[in-house]
Write a protein that holds these residues in place. Structure first.
Motif, PDB file in Angstrom:
ATOM      1  N   ASN A 117      39.065  31.918  53.314  1.00  0.00           N
ATOM      2  CA  ASN A 117      38.897  30.471  53.171  1.00  0.00           C
ATOM      3  C   ASN A 117      38.365  30.066  51.806  1.00  0.00           C
ATOM      4  O   ASN A 117      38.417  28.902  51.448  1.00  0.00           O
ATOM      5  CB  ASN A 117      37.948  29.937  54.253  1.00  0.00           C
ATOM      6  CG  ASN A 117      38.529  30.116  55.640  1.00  0.00           C
ATOM      7  OD1 ASN A 117      39.740  30.142  55.802  1.00  0.00           O
ATOM      8  ND2 ASN A 117      37.666  30.274  56.618  1.00  0.00           N
ATOM      9  N   ILE A 118      37.805  31.015  51.076  1.00  0.00           N
ATOM     10  CA  ILE A 118      37.253  30.722  49.760  1.00  0.00           C
ATOM     11  C   ILE A 118      37.756  31.765  48.765  1.00  0.00           C
ATOM     12  O   ILE A 118      38.306  32.790  49.151  1.00  0.00           O
ATOM     13  CB  ILE A 118      35.704  30.713  49.763  1.00  0.00           C
ATOM     14  CG1 ILE A 118      35.163  32.089  50.180  1.00  0.00           C
ATOM     15  CG2 ILE A 118      35.161  29.615  50.642  1.00  0.00           C
ATOM     16  CD1 ILE A 118      33.676  32.247  49.959  1.00  0.00           C
ATOM     17  N   SER A 119      37.549  31.483  47.514  1.00  0.00           N
ATOM     18  CA  SER A 119      37.894  32.424  46.452  1.00  0.00           C
ATOM     19  C   SER A 119      36.719  32.535  45.508  1.00  0.00           C
ATOM     20  O   SER A 119      35.895  31.627  45.400  1.00  0.00           O
ATOM     21  CB  SER A 119      39.110  31.930  45.666  1.00  0.00           C
ATOM     22  OG  SER A 119      40.241  31.856  46.484  1.00  0.00           O
ATOM     23  N   TYR A 120      36.642  33.664  44.827  1.00  0.00           N
ATOM     24  CA  TYR A 120      35.656  33.841  43.773  1.00  0.00           C
ATOM     25  C   TYR A 120      36.314  33.490  42.455  1.00  0.00           C
ATOM     26  O   TYR A 120      37.456  33.850  42.219  1.00  0.00           O
ATOM     27  CB  TYR A 120      35.169  35.293  43.720  1.00  0.00           C
ATOM     28  CG  TYR A 120      34.530  35.795  44.994  1.00  0.00           C
ATOM     29  CD1 TYR A 120      33.463  35.117  45.580  1.00  0.00           C
ATOM     30  CD2 TYR A 120      34.979  36.953  45.603  1.00  0.00           C
ATOM     31  CE1 TYR A 120      32.872  35.581  46.736  1.00  0.00           C
ATOM     32  CE2 TYR A 120      34.393  37.434  46.760  1.00  0.00           C
ATOM     33  CZ  TYR A 120      33.340  36.742  47.323  1.00  0.00           C
ATOM     34  OH  TYR A 120      32.760  37.212  48.471  1.00  0.00           O
ATOM     35  N   GLY A 121      35.592  32.803  41.589  1.00  0.00           N
ATOM     36  CA  GLY A 121      36.125  32.465  40.273  1.00  0.00           C
ATOM     37  C   GLY A 121      35.944  33.614  39.295  1.00  0.00           C
ATOM     38  O   GLY A 121      34.964  34.352  39.364  1.00  0.00           O
ATOM     39  N   MET A 122      36.901  33.782  38.401  1.00  0.00           N
ATOM     40  CA  MET A 122      36.818  34.795  37.340  1.00  0.00           C
ATOM     41  C   MET A 122      37.011  34.111  35.991  1.00  0.00           C
ATOM     42  O   MET A 122      37.789  33.173  35.872  1.00  0.00           O
ATOM     43  CB  MET A 122      37.925  35.847  37.471  1.00  0.00           C
ATOM     44  CG  MET A 122      37.812  36.756  38.636  1.00  0.00           C
ATOM     45  SD  MET A 122      39.038  38.099  38.543  1.00  0.00           S
ATOM     46  CE  MET A 122      40.587  37.208  38.653  1.00  0.00           C
ATOM     47  N   GLY A 162      29.489  32.162  44.544  1.00  0.00           N
ATOM     48  CA  GLY A 162      28.485  31.166  44.921  1.00  0.00           C
ATOM     49  C   GLY A 162      27.583  30.880  43.742  1.00  0.00           C
ATOM     50  O   GLY A 162      28.039  30.429  42.704  1.00  0.00           O
ATOM     51  N   TYR A 163      26.295  31.172  43.912  1.00  0.00           N
ATOM     52  CA  TYR A 163      25.330  30.903  42.842  1.00  0.00           C
ATOM     53  C   TYR A 163      25.000  32.133  42.012  1.00  0.00           C
ATOM     54  O   TYR A 163      24.142  32.092  41.144  1.00  0.00           O
ATOM     55  CB  TYR A 163      24.038  30.324  43.431  1.00  0.00           C
ATOM     56  CG  TYR A 163      24.257  28.974  44.072  1.00  0.00           C
ATOM     57  CD1 TYR A 163      24.527  27.859  43.297  1.00  0.00           C
ATOM     58  CD2 TYR A 163      24.222  28.824  45.456  1.00  0.00           C
ATOM     59  CE1 TYR A 163      24.755  26.622  43.869  1.00  0.00           C
ATOM     60  CE2 TYR A 163      24.440  27.581  46.039  1.00  0.00           C
ATOM     61  CZ  TYR A 163      24.699  26.494  45.244  1.00  0.00           C
ATOM     62  OH  TYR A 163      24.922  25.270  45.809  1.00  0.00           O
ATOM     63  N   SER A 164      25.686  33.238  42.261  1.00  0.00           N
ATOM     64  CA  SER A 164      25.426  34.448  41.480  1.00  0.00           C
ATOM     65  C   SER A 164      26.674  34.864  40.709  1.00  0.00           C
ATOM     66  O   SER A 164      27.777  34.441  41.023  1.00  0.00           O
ATOM     67  CB  SER A 164      24.958  35.580  42.401  1.00  0.00           C
ATOM     68  OG  SER A 164      25.993  35.964  43.270  1.00  0.00           O
TER      69      SER A 164
END
Length: 186
Positions: free
Chosen positions: A51-56, A78-80
């Motif tokens: 449902n979500i993705s991590y940004g790179m 998230g925040y890390s």
């Protein structure tokens, strides 16, 4: 001259202050700073939930040189953040992780050897990867650990998908495969 309590420095005085280093060193320092501050590309990694993705984000590492390009890949969760350094000269498209391919694609775009697509070589490779995964021909990673550890033959995947696109009459997508092979083939 003072503006709102701050001293305004004329361009001439600023240039005198900033050019206290020899012209050759000043140029290389400025070039190196500009290179380090340049974002080469952005992308996303699938998270385990889907449902979500991590940004790179890809940038040149501080110790990167034209002979030894090192790409700093920052993953936002998230925040890390996690930071990984990829030596482009050590990446083989025949056995690479997803993070390594992201770095290689961003580097290819920066030096003018990418696919020339609007959203960059990574995005073109990403739709190839997703379609290959949907067809059961490629492993779609779903965690940061697997993006860093699972090595796959990206060139073989591109060749197989290119042939499938051509056979299906999707000539633009097949042509994109030629561009990917030119950009990432070794």
């Amino acid at each position: 001259m003072q503006i709102n309590g701050f001293e305004s420095i004329s361009n001439e005085r600023y240039n005198q202050r900033s050019n206290s280093v020899s012209p050759d060193k000043s140029f290389s320092l400025n070039e190196n700073i500009a290179k380090q501050e340049k974002i080469l590309g952005i992308g996303f990694l699938d998270a385990p939930t889907g449902n979500i993705s991590y940004g790179m984000r890809a940038e040149y590492a501080e110790d990167s040189t034209s002979d030894n390009p090192i790409i700093k890949v920052t993953i936002q969760k998230g925040y890390s953040e996690e930071t990984h350094y990829i030596n482009v000269n050590e990446v083989s498209s025949k056995e690479a992780t997803e993070i390594e391919m992201f770095a290689l694609c961003c580097y290819a775009d920066d030096i003018g050897k990418g696919t020339g697509g609007t959203f960059g070589t990574w995005q073109t490779l990403n739709y190839y990867r997703t379609n290959a995964s949907d067809n059961g021909n490629f492993h779609l990673t779903k965690s940061i650990d697997s993006c860093l550890s699972i090595r796959q033959n990206w060139l073989l995947m591109i060749e197989e998908m290119k042939a499938l696109y051509f056979k299906s009459g999707l000539y633009k997508q097949s042509f994109d495969g030629d561009l990917l092979l030119q950009s990432l083939g070794q």
